[in-house]
Design an enzyme around this catalytic site. Structure first.
Site, PDB file in Angstrom:
ATOM      1  N   ASP A 365       0.864  -1.182   0.000  1.00  0.00           N
ATOM      2  CA  ASP A 365       0.000   0.000   0.000  1.00  0.00           C
ATOM      3  C   ASP A 365       0.900   1.232   0.000  1.00  0.00           C
ATOM      4  O   ASP A 365       0.994   1.946   1.009  1.00  0.00           O
ATOM      5  CB  ASP A 365      -0.900  -0.037   1.243  1.00  0.00           C
ATOM      6  CG  ASP A 365      -1.900   1.114   1.280  1.00  0.00           C
ATOM      7  OD1 ASP A 365      -2.063   1.806   0.252  1.00  0.00           O
ATOM      8  OD2 ASP A 365      -2.514   1.316   2.337  1.00  0.00           O
ATOM      9  N   CYS A 392      -3.999   4.947  -4.583  1.00  0.00           N
ATOM     10  CA  CYS A 392      -5.102   5.913  -4.679  1.00  0.00           C
ATOM     11  C   CYS A 392      -4.973   6.800  -5.906  1.00  0.00           C
ATOM     12  O   CYS A 392      -5.879   7.555  -6.216  1.00  0.00           O
ATOM     13  CB  CYS A 392      -5.198   6.758  -3.418  1.00  0.00           C
ATOM     14  SG  CYS A 392      -3.806   7.864  -3.189  1.00  0.00           S
TER      15      CYS A 392
HETATM   16  C1  LIG Z   1      -0.940   4.825   2.048  1.00  0.00           C
HETATM   17  S1  LIG Z   1      -0.129   4.641   3.607  1.00  0.00           S
HETATM   18  C2  LIG Z   1      -0.633   3.003   4.033  1.00  0.00           C
HETATM   19  C3  LIG Z   1      -0.533   2.647   5.474  1.00  0.00           C
HETATM   20  C4  LIG Z   1      -1.253   1.370   5.901  1.00  0.00           C
HETATM   21  N1  LIG Z   1      -1.216   0.349   4.899  1.00  0.00           N
HETATM   22  C5  LIG Z   1      -2.675   1.669   6.307  1.00  0.00           C
HETATM   23  O1  LIG Z   1      -3.592   1.315   5.571  1.00  0.00           O
HETATM   24  O2  LIG Z   1      -2.875   2.252   7.382  1.00  0.00           O
HETATM   25  C6  LIG Z   1       1.523   4.467   3.086  1.00  0.00           C
HETATM   26  C7  LIG Z   1       2.493   4.260   4.217  1.00  0.00           C
HETATM   27  O3  LIG Z   1       3.784   4.046   3.647  1.00  0.00           O
HETATM   28  C8  LIG Z   1       4.754   4.699   4.432  1.00  0.00           C
HETATM   29  N2  LIG Z   1       5.912   4.897   3.525  1.00  0.00           N
HETATM   30  C9  LIG Z   1       6.037   5.803   2.536  1.00  0.00           C
HETATM   31  N3  LIG Z   1       7.170   5.599   1.850  1.00  0.00           N
HETATM   32  C10 LIG Z   1       7.778   4.533   2.420  1.00  0.00           C
HETATM   33  C11 LIG Z   1       8.979   3.815   2.146  1.00  0.00           C
HETATM   34  N4  LIG Z   1       9.767   4.181   1.148  1.00  0.00           N
HETATM   35  N5  LIG Z   1       9.287   2.747   2.905  1.00  0.00           N
HETATM   36  C12 LIG Z   1       8.472   2.380   3.933  1.00  0.00           C
HETATM   37  N6  LIG Z   1       7.325   3.014   4.238  1.00  0.00           N
HETATM   38  C13 LIG Z   1       6.969   4.071   3.489  1.00  0.00           C
HETATM   39  C14 LIG Z   1       4.073   5.944   4.938  1.00  0.00           C
HETATM   40  O4  LIG Z   1       4.683   6.410   6.123  1.00  0.00           O
HETATM   41  C15 LIG Z   1       2.646   5.427   5.168  1.00  0.00           C
HETATM   42  O5  LIG Z   1       2.482   4.951   6.478  1.00  0.00           O
END
Ligand SMILES: C[S@@+](CC[C@H](N)C(=O)[O-])C[C@H]1O[C@@H](n2cnc3c(N)ncnc32)[C@H](O)[C@@H]1O
Length: 434
Positions: A365, A392
């Protein structure tokens, strides 16, 4: 391809004017006028062009894994309207005015672009009064809360918007806040409103949002993954938070499990989204007891918990998320599931260090810009039985899916949710197999 009937008749009859464009998922939209909702404040452009652009992006994105996200190379389709209520994603009624261009076309074209059958495009439940449980506002030099004008740092101190849940914005316009601060409003699963003021960034902290017109080149291209991540990291780094209302600790529930997290942390903004996506994922993943699974970009572990239920204590769930606070909260909230290993790492670094052992199911995600080439390549090299990908932004989503297809995976299920009513973003979920 599973087939689930699309519910029709959204309470939000969202119709965009031809002289605006639909807002992005994070953007506030302008005030409601009977059945009409205008696009983001001050946005130029025509709605018909946006619908066509989206469709074009999907097709271009699917055809060309290297194509840039955003608006390049896609024709403006001229005036038209996005259909309201029943004409939304997956709806059957025609557009309210004039042109056949409508958002339903996006959903209709998505599966074609992805080489799959018809999408099951459905709407999340909505209730009168709004769907958005998380709102982020900025404060102008006079201490008034507002929103940025489209692609600008100018603050418009007008909080009328149909998106936030009932009561979320009450009283905010009457108060004066710290100039340059941000306000986070979160309505949690107990119906409690949390209001947190985040102090203005320190000068030289790297947060350029208040010093630079966002019409800069990166913004114009839609922003690249690294600069967006860096900007967000800077924006959140070491800024004092003052809880003004509520406790600052949001309580959320999914499938009977309780989460407690910082009100300024990530939670799916539509109040029904976390439960909805988690149900779709649980239905698709079908992970066997004892299986190895991954939840990438895991936040506070909403999907990891569902995978953990399936694999049981003989199995393993690796949950990877780079926000340390979210990982600490995931560990606390899932402490009764010790076979979930929550790690504060960047997915792109973690994934290349994994052995070649094939995970059974991987859920991804990523943020709006998508997972990208390196992550998809590393993932498909490890040959998971099933991949569930969520996005999204239909353009980024289509690009990622095309990367999977190039690596021999095909979508075998696709769902599109109108999770951001009044914006041009839709939540797309695909399950892929080789
Ligand atoms: C769209 S959110 C989804 C969170 C979770 N799946 C939820 O539904 O609550 C994307 C998540 O990816 C994390 N994120 C963004 N880039 C990342 C990366 N390069 N490596 C690890 N996490 C990352 C963000 O901090 C965020 O929590």
């Amino acid at each position: 391809m599973e087939s689930i009937p699309a519910p029709l008749g959204l309470p939000h009859g969202v119709v965009a004017h031809r002289d605006s464009r639909p807002a992005a998922a994070a953007e506030r939209i302008d005030a409601v006028d009977s059945n009409d909702v205008r696009g983001p404040v001050g946005a130029p452009g025509r709605i018909g062009g946006v619908a066509t652009r989206l469709s074009g992006i999907l097709l271009a994105g699917a055809a060309d894994p290297d194509s840039a996200a955003g608006e390049s190379g896609v024709a403006d389709g001229g005036p038209g309207r996005i259909a309201g209520a029943a004409g939304r994603i997956g709806g059957v009624a025609g557009p309210v005015g004039g042109s056949p261009i409508r958002i339903g076309g996006v959903a209709a074209r998505l599966p074609r672009a992805l080489g799959s059958g018809a999408a099951d495009a459905v709407s999340l439940d909505a209730w009168p009064g709004g769907w958005r449980s998380r709102v982020r506002l900025v404060v102008d030099a006079d201490g008034r809360a507002g929103v940025h004008r489209y692609r600008s740092t100018e603050v418009i101190p007008d909080l009328r918007c149909p998106q936030p849940m009932t009561g979320a914005m009450d009283g905010l316009a009457d108060q004066r806040w710290t100039p340059g601060a941000e306000l986070v409003v979160a309505v949690d699963g107990d119906g409690m409103r949390h209001l947190v003021e985040i102090a203005p960034p320190e000068p030289g902290s790297g947060d350029k949002r208040h010093g630079r017109d966002r019409r800069g080149s990166a913004a114009r291209r839609g922003g690249d993954r690294n600069s967006t991540v860096a900007r967000r990291a800077a924006a959140h780094s070491a800024r004092a938070e003052r809880v003004v209302d509520g406790t600052g600790r949001a309580v959320q529930y999914v499938s009977g499990r309780r989460w407690e997290l910082s009100a300024t942390g990530f939670w799916q903004p539509h109040y029904g989204a976390a439960q909805c996506y988690s149900d779709v994922i649980a239905g698709w993943s079908d992970a066997a007891p004892g299986a190895l699974t991954w939840d990438l970009y895991s936040g506070v572990g909403v999907f990891a918990a569902r995978l953990a239920d399936q694999v049981g204590k003989a199995g393993a769930v690796h949950a990877v998320e780079f926000a340390r606070t979210a990982v600490t909260e995931a560990k606390a909230n899932l402490r009764d599931l010790p076979w979930v290993d929550s790690r504060a790492e960047r997915v792109e670094r973690w994934i290349v260090e994994q052995p070649s052992t094939a995970p059974d199911v991987v859920v991804l995600d990523p943020p709006r810009a998508g997972a990208g080439k390196e992550v998809v390549a590393a993932l498909t090299d490890r040959s998971p039985r099933r991949i569930i990908h969520i996005g999204c932004d239909p353009a980024a989503f289509a690009r990622d899916i095309s990367l999977y297809r190039a690596a021999g995976y095909q979508p075998v299920g696709l769902r599109v949710f109108d999770a951001f009513p009044g914006t041009h973003h839709v939540e797309c979920l695909a399950v892929l197999e080789r």
